[in-house]
Design a protein around this motif. Structure first.
Motif, short mmCIF file in Angstrom:
data_model
loop_
_atom_site.label_atom_id
_atom_site.label_comp_id
_atom_site.label_asym_id
_atom_site.label_seq_id
_atom_site.Cartn_x
_atom_site.Cartn_y
_atom_site.Cartn_z
N ILE A 19 0.84 -1.20 0.00
CA ILE A 19 0.00 0.00 0.00
C ILE A 19 0.88 1.25 0.00
CG2 ILE A 19 -1.80 1.26 1.22
CD1 ILE A 19 -2.67 -1.37 -0.07
N ARG A 22 2.14 1.70 -3.49
CA ARG A 22 1.05 2.15 -4.35
C ARG A 22 0.77 3.64 -4.15
NH1 ARG A 22 -4.33 -0.78 -3.20
NH2 ARG A 22 -3.18 -2.54 -4.10
N LEU A 23 0.81 4.09 -2.90
CA LEU A 23 0.56 5.51 -2.65
C LEU A 23 1.67 6.38 -3.23
CD1 LEU A 23 -0.79 5.36 1.03
CD2 LEU A 23 -2.09 5.82 -1.06
N SER A 60 -6.86 2.18 -1.87
CA SER A 60 -5.72 2.28 -0.95
C SER A 60 -6.17 2.72 0.44
CB SER A 60 -4.68 3.25 -1.50
OG SER A 60 -4.18 2.82 -2.75
N GLN A 81 -4.66 -7.78 -4.20
CA GLN A 81 -4.14 -6.41 -4.18
C GLN A 81 -3.12 -6.21 -5.31
OE1 GLN A 81 -4.88 -3.77 -2.31
NE2 GLN A 81 -6.06 -4.57 -0.61
N ASP A 85 -3.30 -3.73 -8.77
CA ASP A 85 -2.26 -2.83 -9.28
C ASP A 85 -1.99 -3.07 -10.77
OD1 ASP A 85 -1.92 -1.56 -6.87
OD2 ASP A 85 -0.26 -2.82 -6.22
#
Length: 423
Positions: A19, A22-23, A60, A81, A85
């Motif tokens: 996460i 991803r952020l 997210s 997850q 993505d």
């Protein structure tokens, strides 16, 4: 389950890292889209791009909220997850130049993470999805003139095909080699952990055996004294109720002395004689008769046995004492209406002991089976389940505890069936 144990879960920690990555990528993508908006260099499809980035941000945030709860993270959820993505990156590439976009190779990032943290099955699935998505982007995408090379069509096709081959080779190498290296490291770490645990357990067993040997010698004298005094009391008091109580006390003293004598005899016997095979039903009924003398206040019921030939098991004093320990645990939790079930198949025996006590506290469930960890407070020493697990696992079985919906605990004991060559 203990929240500290959940926080230390490798899958949970990996999801936190995913996460976070991803952020960071989402922030870089948002800055890129805003830069393209203000510069005017690209004629992008702003609505679907912003909608995709918004969905990614929402997922997210929901994932972070979900991680703040005390729910376990499964491997399937972690793989989903990573799949998310890959799909988000595919949609962004579709509206931003497809394979001509310099960030097309970002597909390799979730694949590398999957190969290093997931099993080969999940990695193969994610690699296949990424391959299909990249292949479709070769034919269907919104072109961006700034990314198009000033070459003839044939040259562009060769370049694109070369990029596709490079991606396919990289994805294959990562999926094949990295996952095997990660699996080898995991297995090596598991073997080291098992050896450390076995060494610690052997040390604890040796210490307990030494203390037990000394206690057996020390207890023999007071038990003999108690037996003599109980005989004198029975001759002094003629009241029937008192006589009944004294008889029960004397029977308990005899049982303690017999247990100590059996412990000494079995140690010598085990050094010189092999373990004998015995029919499972006769073995269990003999144990229950012995346990009834030890715990006369307990009420129990043996469920009907399966129809068919009864298998043999390798009997030993250690195994019998292990089952008695588990029965005593059930009686300590609740002595009323204890259910006992014995069933089997071609490979193993399954013995279940069901009590209706308060159950096993979740915050110490993971530590059960460790020496001196007990659910009985100051009344317990924490040795019963530890010794039972050690003895059962030594012959290839297992002991597990399950809290039941209607209250109480189900103790499941799995034992291997003895074959003819083990007799």
């Amino acid at each position: 389950m203990n929240l500290n144990a959940l926080a230390l879960s490798p899958t949970r920690q990996n999801l936190w890292r995913l996460i976070f990555i991803r952020l960071l990528v989402l922030m870089a993508q948002a800055i890129s889209v805003l830069g393209a908006w203000y510069s005017g260099w690209f004629a992008l499809e702003w609505t679907p791009l912003l909608l995709t980035l918004g969905i990614s941000a929402g997922v997210s945030l929901l994932s972070l909220l979900r991680l703040s709860r005390g729910w376990p993270v499964t491997e399937i959820e972690y793989g989903m997850q990573l799949l998310f993505d890959i799909l988000v990156h595919s949609v962004l590439l579709y509206y931003a130049g497809g394979p001509t976009n310099p960030f097309a190779s970002y597909f390799l990032v979730p694949l590398t993470i999957a190969a290093a943290t997931l099993s080969w099955v999940f990695t193969a699935i994610l690699a296949s999805v990424a391959m299909v998505a990249y292949s479709l982007l070769l034919f269907w995408y919104h072109p961006l003139p700034l990314f198009e090379m000033p070459m003839r069509d044939s040259q562009i096709n060769i370049r694109v095909i070369g990029m596709w081959l490079n991606f396919a080779m990289s994805a294959g190498l990562i999926s094949l080699f990295v996952v095997h290296m990660a699996e080898a490291l995991r297995k090596h770490a598991e073997r080291l952990a098992e050896r450390r645990e076995q060494s610690l357990r052997d040390s604890q067993l040796l210490g307990i055996a030494s203390v037990a040997a000394g206690a057996a010698h020390e207890l023999s004298t007071p038990l003999s004294t108690m037996s003599v005094l109980l005989k004198d009391l029975r001759s002094d008091y003629t009241d029937p109720q008192i006589q009944e109580d004294l008889e029960l006390l004397q029977e308990q003293v005899r049982q303690c002395k017999a247990s100590l004598q059996q412990m000494v005899r079995s140690a010598e016997f085990n050094r010189n004689q092999p373990h004998s095979n015995q029919a499972a039903d006769l073995w269990l009924k003999g144990l229950l008769e012995r346990w009834q003398l030890m715990r006369p206040e307990a009420s129990w019921q043996l469920k009907p046995l399966p129809v068919g030939p009864v298998p043999q098991l390798k009997d030993s004093p250690e195994l019998g004492q292990s089952i008695l320990n588990l029965l005593n645990n059930a009686a300590d939790a609740c002595p009323d209406n204890i259910g006992i079930t014995l069933e089997w198949n071609a490979q193993r025996l399954r013995l279940c002991i069901r009590d209706y006590g308060p159950g096993v506290p979740l915050h110490i469930a993971e530590q059960l089976g460790t020496a001196f960890v007990t659910t009985k407070g100051k009344k317990g020493f924490g040795l019963g389940l530890f010794l039972s697990q050690a003895a059962v696992e030594r012959i290839g079985g297992s002991v597990k505890l399950f809290n039941q919906d209607g209250g109480g605990t189900l103790t499941e004991v799995i034992l291997p069936i003895a074959t003819e060559d083990q007799a």
